[in-house]
Scaffold this motif. Structure first.
Motif, PDB file in Angstrom:
ATOM      1  N   LEU A   1      -4.088   7.635   4.882  1.00 42.89           N
ATOM      2  CA  LEU A   1      -4.382   7.083   6.211  1.00 42.89           C
ATOM      3  C   LEU A   1      -3.152   7.200   7.097  1.00 42.89           C
ATOM      4  O   LEU A   1      -2.028   7.132   6.610  1.00 42.89           O
ATOM      5  CB  LEU A   1      -4.776   5.610   6.071  1.00 42.89           C
TER       6      LEU A   1
ATOM      7  N   THR B   1      -7.996   8.877   0.376  1.00 40.20           N
ATOM      8  CA  THR B   1      -7.455   9.667   1.488  1.00 40.20           C
ATOM      9  C   THR B   1      -6.160   9.027   1.994  1.00 40.20           C
ATOM     10  O   THR B   1      -5.954   7.830   1.853  1.00 40.20           O
ATOM     11  CB  THR B   1      -8.460   9.733   2.649  1.00 40.20           C
TER      12      THR B   1
ATOM     13  N   PRO C   1       0.837  -1.196   0.000  1.00 40.21           N
ATOM     14  CA  PRO C   1       0.000   0.000   0.000  1.00 40.21           C
ATOM     15  C   PRO C   1       0.876   1.251   0.000  1.00 40.21           C
ATOM     16  O   PRO C   1       1.718   1.416   0.877  1.00 40.21           O
ATOM     17  CB  PRO C   1      -0.795  -0.115   1.312  1.00 40.21           C
TER      18      PRO C   1
ATOM     19  N   GLU D   1       0.856   5.477  -0.885  1.00 37.70           N
ATOM     20  CA  GLU D   1      -0.064   6.605  -1.094  1.00 37.70           C
ATOM     21  C   GLU D   1       0.122   7.256  -2.463  1.00 37.70           C
ATOM     22  O   GLU D   1      -0.761   7.935  -2.953  1.00 37.70           O
ATOM     23  CB  GLU D   1       0.060   7.625   0.038  1.00 37.70           C
TER      24      GLU D   1
ATOM     25  N   LEU E   1      -5.082   2.248  -1.050  1.00 30.15           N
ATOM     26  CA  LEU E   1      -6.114   1.868  -0.064  1.00 30.15           C
ATOM     27  C   LEU E   1      -7.284   2.847  -0.118  1.00 30.15           C
ATOM     28  O   LEU E   1      -8.173   2.794   0.720  1.00 30.15           O
ATOM     29  CB  LEU E   1      -5.520   1.864   1.346  1.00 30.15           C
ATOM     30  N   GLY E   2      -7.251   3.770  -1.072  1.00 28.41           N
ATOM     31  CA  GLY E   2      -8.347   4.726  -1.181  1.00 28.41           C
ATOM     32  C   GLY E   2      -7.814   6.121  -1.433  1.00 28.41           C
ATOM     33  O   GLY E   2      -6.603   6.319  -1.534  1.00 28.41           O
TER      34      GLY E   2
HETATM   35  N1  SAH Z   1       4.166   9.898   3.305  1.00 27.33           N
HETATM   36  C1  SAH Z   1       2.851  10.236   3.649  1.00 27.33           C
HETATM   37  C2  SAH Z   1       2.067   9.414   4.665  1.00 27.33           C
HETATM   38  C3  SAH Z   1       2.468   8.053   4.969  1.00 27.33           C
HETATM   39  S1  SAH Z   1       1.134   7.184   5.662  1.00 27.33           S
HETATM   40  C4  SAH Z   1       2.770  11.658   4.083  1.00 27.33           C
HETATM   41  O1  SAH Z   1       3.335  11.988   5.126  1.00 27.33           O
HETATM   42  O2  SAH Z   1       2.121  12.354   3.355  1.00 27.33           O
HETATM   43  C5  SAH Z   1       1.911   5.747   6.265  1.00 27.33           C
HETATM   44  C6  SAH Z   1       1.729   4.508   5.422  1.00 27.33           C
HETATM   45  O3  SAH Z   1       0.378   4.184   5.290  1.00 27.33           O
HETATM   46  C7  SAH Z   1       2.243   4.619   4.009  1.00 27.33           C
HETATM   47  O4  SAH Z   1       3.615   4.315   3.930  1.00 27.33           O
HETATM   48  C8  SAH Z   1       1.413   3.586   3.267  1.00 27.33           C
HETATM   49  O5  SAH Z   1       1.992   2.292   3.443  1.00 27.33           O
HETATM   50  C9  SAH Z   1       0.094   3.618   4.001  1.00 27.33           C
HETATM   51  N2  SAH Z   1      -0.957   4.432   3.377  1.00 27.33           N
HETATM   52  C10 SAH Z   1      -1.612   5.474   3.935  1.00 27.33           C
HETATM   53  N3  SAH Z   1      -2.590   5.944   3.133  1.00 27.33           N
HETATM   54  C11 SAH Z   1      -2.583   5.152   2.042  1.00 27.33           C
HETATM   55  C12 SAH Z   1      -3.382   5.107   0.835  1.00 27.33           C
HETATM   56  N4  SAH Z   1      -4.367   5.969   0.594  1.00 27.33           N
HETATM   57  N5  SAH Z   1      -3.082   4.152  -0.068  1.00 27.33           N
HETATM   58  C13 SAH Z   1      -2.102   3.274   0.151  1.00 27.33           C
HETATM   59  N6  SAH Z   1      -1.312   3.270   1.257  1.00 27.33           N
HETATM   60  C14 SAH Z   1      -1.542   4.192   2.186  1.00 27.33           C
END
Ligand code: SAH
Length: 249
Positions: free
Chosen positions: A230, A228, A170, A172, A225-226
């Protein structure tokens, strides 16, 4: 009914031995159990039993088996969560909740963005994490306590990827493939369900670009994962729930 855990060698014919003092204290003092009461016992690996207490001492309880069956509370899908170690306390939540959701193994990961203060005191943390997994499993009536392994570096963990039917990553920045599509494609292509599935989640700061490249090179499938973003402690739970929805329910 309260569930107790013992080792396979403590199942002797139709008698189960419980010799964990904390369990026995809990049985007698908190649950006020005595001879004649029924308990549920898991052998921590394959079978669960219903048994009636025959003798009860301070350091030994013997119970007679009245019924035996393969675990009903265990998912078939064998999910390993590789979790970038988050800031204080959050790993506790990750372990508790993903245990409820059916995770089998948790591997804490050191990654580029794991903050330095979380890298110390690992033996003590590991002991705590393992205790949390054991507690959570009792509450949710699973038969097996998830393994919490020694933390490893991402590079080391990546060497184990070939042991999985599928490694979900997953990420982002992944916009094209959703976790649903990845799981459904796997079902179509392989014509059998993936059983050993790994999920790899970054810490608060996510993965560095180099790490993301490494994970994909080693066979991790980038998935969304969507729409937004997470929090790290939400991402593992969400991924677990989605995997179980596709493969178990
Ligand atoms: N780097 C980002 C946030 C990381 S969130 C920032 O600071 O903007 C922490 C972890 O959650 C990510 O490494 C990923 O593995 C997962 N994650 C969170 N939201 C996700 C999404 N929408 N899709 C896929 N993975 C996600």
């Amino acid at each position: 009914m309260r569930r107790f855990f013992t080792e396979p060698e403590n199942i002797r014919g139709d008698i189960i031995i419980i010799d964990d003092r904390d369990d026995i204290r809990h049985m007698s003092r908190v649950l006020r159990m005595s001879v004649g009461d029924e308990i549920e016992v898991s052998d921590s690996s394959e079978w669960e039993y219903r048994a009636v207490i025959k003798t009860m001492d301070r350091d030994l309880v013997e119970a007679e088996i009245v019924d035996k069956q393969k675990f009903s509370g265990e998912p078939v899908t064998d999910v390993t969560l590789l979790q970038g170690i988050p800031k204080q306390g959050k790993m506790d939540t990750v372990i508790q909740k993903t245990t409820e959701l059916g995770v089998k193994t948790i591997i804490p990961l050191f990654t580029d963005r794991v903050i330095t203060s979380e890298k110390g005191n690992i033996p003590k943390k590991l002991e705590r994490w393992r205790r949390i997994a054991a507690e959570a499993v009792k509450q949710c009536k699973r038969g097996v306590i998830p393994k919490v392994e020694e933390p490893v570096r991402l590079q080391e963990a990546a060497e184990k990827f070939p042991a999985f039917d599928m490694v979900l990553f997953p990420y982002e920045n992944e916009r094209t493939t959703t976790i649903k599509e990845a799981l459904r494609n796997a079902l179509k292509e392989e014509s059998k369900k993936p059983v050993k599935v790994a999920v790899i989640i970054g810490p608060e700061g996510g993965f560095s670009d180099e790490e993301a490249v490494l994970i994909k090179e080693r066979g991790g499938r980038g998935v969304s994962l969507g729409k937004t973003i997470l929090r790290t402690e939400t991402a593992g739970m969400a991924a677990l729930a989605m995997i179980m929805y596709e493969l178990e329910l």
